[in-house]
Scaffold this active site. Structure first.
Site, PDB file in Angstrom:
ATOM      1  N   GLY A  65       0.770  -1.239   0.000  1.00 31.90           N
ATOM      2  CA  GLY A  65       0.000   0.000   0.000  1.00 31.90           C
ATOM      3  C   GLY A  65       0.797   1.282   0.000  1.00 31.90           C
ATOM      4  O   GLY A  65       0.233   2.359   0.208  1.00 31.90           O
ATOM      5  N   VAL A  66       2.118   1.210  -0.242  1.00 35.35           N
ATOM      6  CA  VAL A  66       2.925   2.436  -0.208  1.00 35.35           C
ATOM      7  C   VAL A  66       3.081   3.089  -1.584  1.00 35.35           C
ATOM      8  O   VAL A  66       3.678   4.155  -1.690  1.00 35.35           O
ATOM      9  CB  VAL A  66       4.326   2.166   0.402  1.00 35.35           C
ATOM     10  CG1 VAL A  66       4.203   1.713   1.844  1.00 35.35           C
ATOM     11  CG2 VAL A  66       5.105   1.146  -0.415  1.00 35.35           C
ATOM     12  N   GLY A  67       2.560   2.430  -2.638  1.00 30.09           N
ATOM     13  CA  GLY A  67       2.627   3.039  -3.971  1.00 30.09           C
ATOM     14  C   GLY A  67       3.642   2.404  -4.902  1.00 30.09           C
ATOM     15  O   GLY A  67       4.058   3.029  -5.882  1.00 30.09           O
ATOM     16  N   LYS A  68       4.045   1.160  -4.617  1.00 28.31           N
ATOM     17  CA  LYS A  68       5.050   0.485  -5.460  1.00 28.31           C
ATOM     18  C   LYS A  68       4.608   0.424  -6.923  1.00 28.31           C
ATOM     19  O   LYS A  68       5.387   0.723  -7.822  1.00 28.31           O
ATOM     20  CB  LYS A  68       5.286  -0.949  -4.956  1.00 28.31           C
ATOM     21  CG  LYS A  68       5.924  -1.067  -3.591  1.00 28.31           C
ATOM     22  CD  LYS A  68       6.298  -2.503  -3.259  1.00 28.31           C
ATOM     23  CE  LYS A  68       5.102  -3.441  -3.202  1.00 28.31           C
ATOM     24  NZ  LYS A  68       4.169  -3.092  -2.105  1.00 28.31           N
ATOM     25  N   ASP A  99       3.323  -9.952  -7.609  1.00 31.15           N
ATOM     26  CA  ASP A  99       2.510  -9.797  -6.402  1.00 31.15           C
ATOM     27  C   ASP A  99       1.211 -10.586  -6.587  1.00 31.15           C
ATOM     28  O   ASP A  99       0.490 -10.374  -7.560  1.00 31.15           O
ATOM     29  CB  ASP A  99       2.204  -8.316  -6.189  1.00 31.15           C
ATOM     30  CG  ASP A  99       1.484  -8.037  -4.883  1.00 31.15           C
ATOM     31  OD1 ASP A  99       1.022  -9.001  -4.239  1.00 31.15           O
ATOM     32  OD2 ASP A  99       1.381  -6.864  -4.508  1.00 31.15           O
TER      33      ASP A  99
END
Length: 265
Positions: A65-68, A99
């Site tokens: 959820g960090v924007g990868k 993922d």
């Protein structure tokens, strides 16, 4: 990268993201401990310089959820034009999602990025490895069936060992499919010049980085059993395939250790 009110979806939104300041990848150099100093990453370079032209493999890592996926897609879109030698050439940049919770299609929306020099692939590692394992198991069973009556070899015992190797593989080698896709793109079919991998969250991504060496050990153990019978049945197709994959895994391991050709964001 600063937070925005809405998720960047589609090529137009990602084009704005790729112009934001990104930390420049620092090449790690070994120096004596006493002289080693921490460098503050430069944030003056946009995503266009995040992936150097020498890079063949880039892995985008971080917690969930960090924007990868947004960063990876924007950077790949920025890097792709430099890889295209002609307009008629197939896309040379591969966006690969390793993922299990794939989100590449969500980030791109309905936009087709093929014309921009980017291919997109989401790997279903579990289903793919199940197919691979079934294919190997059928071929190896056929080989051992041919060995029936060759009493000077302990084929029954070795057949059981092979079954154990297949069962062992289920504990993590499903991620091998993502690596085999990278190998296929860069080494085997040589269909792409750059692979950018959207990794699973940190823990799974670290296991993915360990997987080439573990997989190589597994392939060597499997191959050793088959080579034991080459004087009886010859070098089987599955043994040749295992030899090829083992060589490609060694090439991938060398790539992962080459700071000029491989980077982690």
């Amino acid at each position: 990268v600063a937070a925005e009110d809405a998720e960047p979806r589609g090529v137009a939104a990602l084009a704005r993201v790729k112009e934001l300041p990104f930390p420049r990848l620092q090449k790690v150099t070994k120096r004596p401990a006493a002289r080693r100093q921490a460098k503050t990453p430069s944030t003056s370079s946009p995503a266009t310089s995040l992936i150097a032209e020498t890079m063949k493999l880039v892995l985008v890592m971080g917690k969930g959820g960090v924007g990868k996926t947004s960063v990876e897609t924007a950077a790949a879109l920025a890097a792709a034009p430099a890889r295209q030698k002609t307009k008629t050439q197939p896309p040379q940049t591969l966006l690969l999602s390793a993922d299990p919770a794939h989100s590449l299609r969500d980030v791109l929306g309905d936009d087709d990025v093929g014309a921009l020099g980017v291919d997109v692939k989401e790997v279903d590692a579990g289903a793919g490895f199940a197919d691979l394992r079934a294919r190997y198991r059928d071929r190896v069973n056929a080989l051992f069936d041919r060995l029936q009556g060759a009493s000077r070899f302990d084929a029954v015992y070795d057949r059981a060992v092979v079954e154990d190797l297949f069962d062992l593989a289920t504990s993590g080698l499903d991620q091998l499919l993502a690596l085999l896709t990278v190998i296929d793109a860069l080494f085997d079919q040589q269909t792409h010049d750059l692979v950018v991998v959207d990794c699973a969250p940190t823990g799974h991504a670290l296991r993915l980085l360990q997987m080439p060496a573990l997989a190589l050990d597994w392939f060597h153990a499997f191959l050793a059993l088959l080579l034991k019978y080459k004087d009886v049945v010859g070098l089987s197709d599955v043994a040749r395939e295992l030899l090829t994959t083992a060589r490609q895994l060694k090439a991938l391991i060398a790539l992962l250790h080459d700071a000029d050709r491989c980077g982690v964001v």
